[in-house]
Design a protein around this motif. Structure first.
Motif, PDB file in Angstrom:
ATOM      1  N   ASP A 384       0.812  -1.218   0.000  1.00 55.27           N
ATOM      2  CA  ASP A 384       0.000   0.000   0.000  1.00 55.27           C
ATOM      3  C   ASP A 384       0.847   1.271   0.000  1.00 55.27           C
ATOM      4  N   LYS A 386       2.970   4.630  -0.973  1.00 56.90           N
ATOM      5  CA  LYS A 386       2.699   5.727  -1.905  1.00 56.90           C
ATOM      6  C   LYS A 386       3.995   6.101  -2.628  1.00 56.90           C
ATOM      7  N   ASN A 469      -1.035  -0.218  -7.907  1.00 57.77           N
ATOM      8  CA  ASN A 469      -2.175   0.431  -8.546  1.00 57.77           C
ATOM      9  C   ASN A 469      -1.826   1.854  -8.958  1.00 57.77           C
ATOM     10  N   LYS A 470      -2.493   2.310  -9.975  1.00 62.84           N
ATOM     11  CA  LYS A 470      -2.248   3.654 -10.496  1.00 62.84           C
ATOM     12  C   LYS A 470      -2.528   4.727  -9.440  1.00 62.84           C
ATOM     13  N   GLU A 471      -3.490   4.457  -8.558  1.00 57.46           N
ATOM     14  CA  GLU A 471      -3.861   5.428  -7.518  1.00 57.46           C
ATOM     15  C   GLU A 471      -2.750   5.616  -6.485  1.00 57.46           C
ATOM     16  N   GLN A 472      -1.788   4.718  -6.463  1.00 56.84           N
ATOM     17  CA  GLN A 472      -0.689   4.841  -5.499  1.00 56.84           C
ATOM     18  C   GLN A 472       0.425   5.756  -6.004  1.00 56.84           C
ATOM     19  N   PHE A 495      -1.958  14.367  -1.676  1.00 54.42           N
ATOM     20  CA  PHE A 495      -1.653  12.976  -1.970  1.00 54.42           C
ATOM     21  C   PHE A 495      -1.194  12.230  -0.722  1.00 54.42           C
TER      22      PHE A 495
END
Length: 561
Positions: A384, A386, A469-472, A495
């Motif tokens: 998870d 970033k 994932n792209k959202e990360q 972010f």
């Protein structure tokens, strides 16, 4: 006067399958065989004034008395003929030297595995004055200095015709564990629930007279880090937890990584972001642990050292861990809330792209592609996490990179020469290997006089998106950051879910001058040649198009920078 020299070269056994030979006489390719080779594993090549696209490995061996005994067996007349021939060859080579094209006689080979890299691509965080041995010096090694724009355009067309973005096969977690048994034994699978950063308590078995950083490799191999660790030593003993007669220390990994790219503004982003009171970075700005230090790469001129264990990397986050520990142990809810908002960051600009060490440690390659990449290991522990990426027009990035790392004779002319050489080397690779194999080919990358491959952002990002994932991701452009620092920093705050700043704190963060800007002496060299810029735009164009498609943002085409 035109000279021609034909030579046969015996290939090394483990390199025979990787060499491909072709002669460019225009758009067609032909292959020539030497009658003396008799079908053996040899390469015939011609050195003359024409453009060459040919690489070979030269192996010089001392044969002792065998060669002399063969020479002495010649009759007197044949010996005289041989000596006369050697004199003629010497005169021919001398004519090349005097005519200014002698560099075409020197041919280097980047396409055999296992050669130790020696270029600045592995030393982003170092001062260029400390890494002169790492730089490709101007052009005694140039395989083909060609300023002919149409000829280089043919090479670029050949490269772009072979671009294919394929999905990589992901390794199994068990295979990752086999490669890094110790790392998997140290880092747990679960972290403390009340800390935003991934942290855990680990038993400290040393005594209170023990130096906890005595064997840390960052201290042993770099004097400039010793003062940093002096501060860590002073703070260490006051931040241990005690239970059941044992001592425990808090260990942490970063909550987020700034993973790239070099010469794209990562230093400026780091310098501004660390002013936020909730952000704590590693004690060293660019540890390069995931990409280099865990493999034992310090300075390549010194060869490979002992691998830095994961404990040495975790030590770099101790100051931040001390503050988080203080919050976890605080009696007041206010103090706990304040400390628990702290997040840890790490900003090695090599993390996104540098996998140059894989050929030394991973032997189960498929068609020249690395079986494991950095992101595979990070994802195994931090699924998870970033990730922040700062990018820049790859054409301008390459020129900035050249100006920063080149140690002497910098000029637009020299840059053009190095770009054309790098393009030819890259084309030679893609003629026989996949795009991914060439991008991660450490020997090719270290043979390039400029780091052409670092600007192939789409290749790296697509490989990272196979595990995250792209959202990360937060993907930024340096051009936007330079024009509106405040807007960029607000995007980063959002972010990372950081709290708001006071007006004074925000002014300090956004109005300070840019970090790591181009040096005055480099600015005085002026821009690259327009012809060089056009060639690089043609080369990077397909990669930028794929990047813009993935991010659904045409700004990453860099049509207007």
């Amino acid at each position: 006067m035109r000279h021609c020299i034909n030579c046969c070269i015996q290939l090394l056994p483990d390199e025979a399958h990787t060499q491909q030979v072709s002669c460019r006489g225009g758009p067609h390719h032909s292959r020539q065989e030497c009658p003396m080779c008799k079908g053996e594993n040899k390469i015939v090549f011609r050195v003359d004034g024409k453009q060459m696209n040919l690489l070979a490995v030269l192996e010089v061996r001392a044969e002792g008395n065998e060669s002399w005994s063969g020479f002495l067996r010649f009759k007197k007349g044949k010996r005289c003929s041989l000596v006369f021939g050697l004199i003629i060859m010497t005169l021919v080579m001398a004519s090349y030297i005097l005519s200014g094209v002698h560099q075409e006689l020197l041919i280097s080979s980047p396409f055999h595995y296992g050669a130790l890299p020696s270029n600045p691509s592995l030393m982003d965080g170092e001062n260029p004055s400390d890494t002169k041995e790492h730089h490709h010096q101007p052009s005694v090694n140039n395989i083909s200095y060609v300023k002919d724009d149409p000829s280089i355009k043919l090479i670029i067309s050949s490269i772009t015709a072979r671009i294919e973005f394929t999905t990589r096969q992901l390794p199994d977690v068990e295979d990752l564990k086999k490669q890094e048994l110790h790392m998997f034994s140290v880092i747990p699978h679960k972290f403390l629930p009340n800390s935003k950063s991934p942290c855990w308590y680990e038993e400290f078995t040393g005594r209170n007279t023990t130096d906890p950083y005595l064997t840390n490799s960052y201290v042993l191999y770099s004097k400039r880090f010793r003062s940093t660790f002096d501060a860590l030593r002073k703070a260490f003993w006051g931040h241990l937890s005690h239970a059941h007669g044992k001592h425990f220390r808090l260990r942490c990994l970063p909550h987020f990584y700034i993973i790239g790219q070099p010469k794209c503004g990562t230093t400026d982003l780091y310098d501004r972001l660390r002013l936020h009171p909730e952000v704590k970075f590693s004690a060293i700005k660019e540890p390069h642990w995931w990409t280099r230090k865990r493999f034992g790469i310090v300075r390549l001129r010194d060869g490979l050292r002992d691998r830095y264990p994961v404990e040495d990397y975790l030590d770099l986050f101790d100051l931040a861990a001390h503050q988080i520990h203080q919050g976890l142990q605080a009696s007041s809810a206010k103090e706990q809330s304040k400390m628990n908002r702290i997040i840890i960051g790490e900003a090695s600009a090599s993390t996104m792209w540098d996998n140059n060490a894989w050929t030394f440690f991973y032997d189960n390659s498929t068609d020249g592609e690395p079986p494991f990449l950095t992101q595979d290991f990070i994802h195994a522990f931090q699924p998870d996490v970033k990730l922040i990426v700062m990018l820049r027009d790859p054409v301008e990035r390459l020129y900035s990179d050249y100006l920063y790392f080149a140690s002497s004779n910098k000029s637009a002319d020299d840059f053009h020469e190095k770009v054309t050489e790098a393009l030819q080397l890259f084309e030679t690779c893609v003629l026989g290997y996949s795009l991914r194999a060439c991008v991660y080919n450490n020997t090719l990358n270290n043979a390039m006089p400029v780091r052409l491959q670092v600007g192939l952002y789409a290749v790296y990002l697509l490989d990272w998106l196979t595990v995250f994932n792209k959202e990360q991701f937060l993907i930024l452009r340096l051009e936007d950051h330079a024009s509106n620092v405040k807007h960029t920093m607000h995007r980063v705050f959002q972010f990372l879910s950081l709290g708001p700043l006071s007006e004074k704190q925000e002014a300090l963060m956004t109005k300070s001058p840019a970090s790591n800007a181009r040096r005055p002496e480099d600015r005085n060299l002026g821009p690259m040649w327009p012809v060089t810029q056009r060639l690089l735009r043609d080369f990077y164009g397909p990669f930028n198009a794929r990047l813009a498609q993935v991010l659904a943002d045409e700004a990453f085409l860099w049509k207007k920078t």
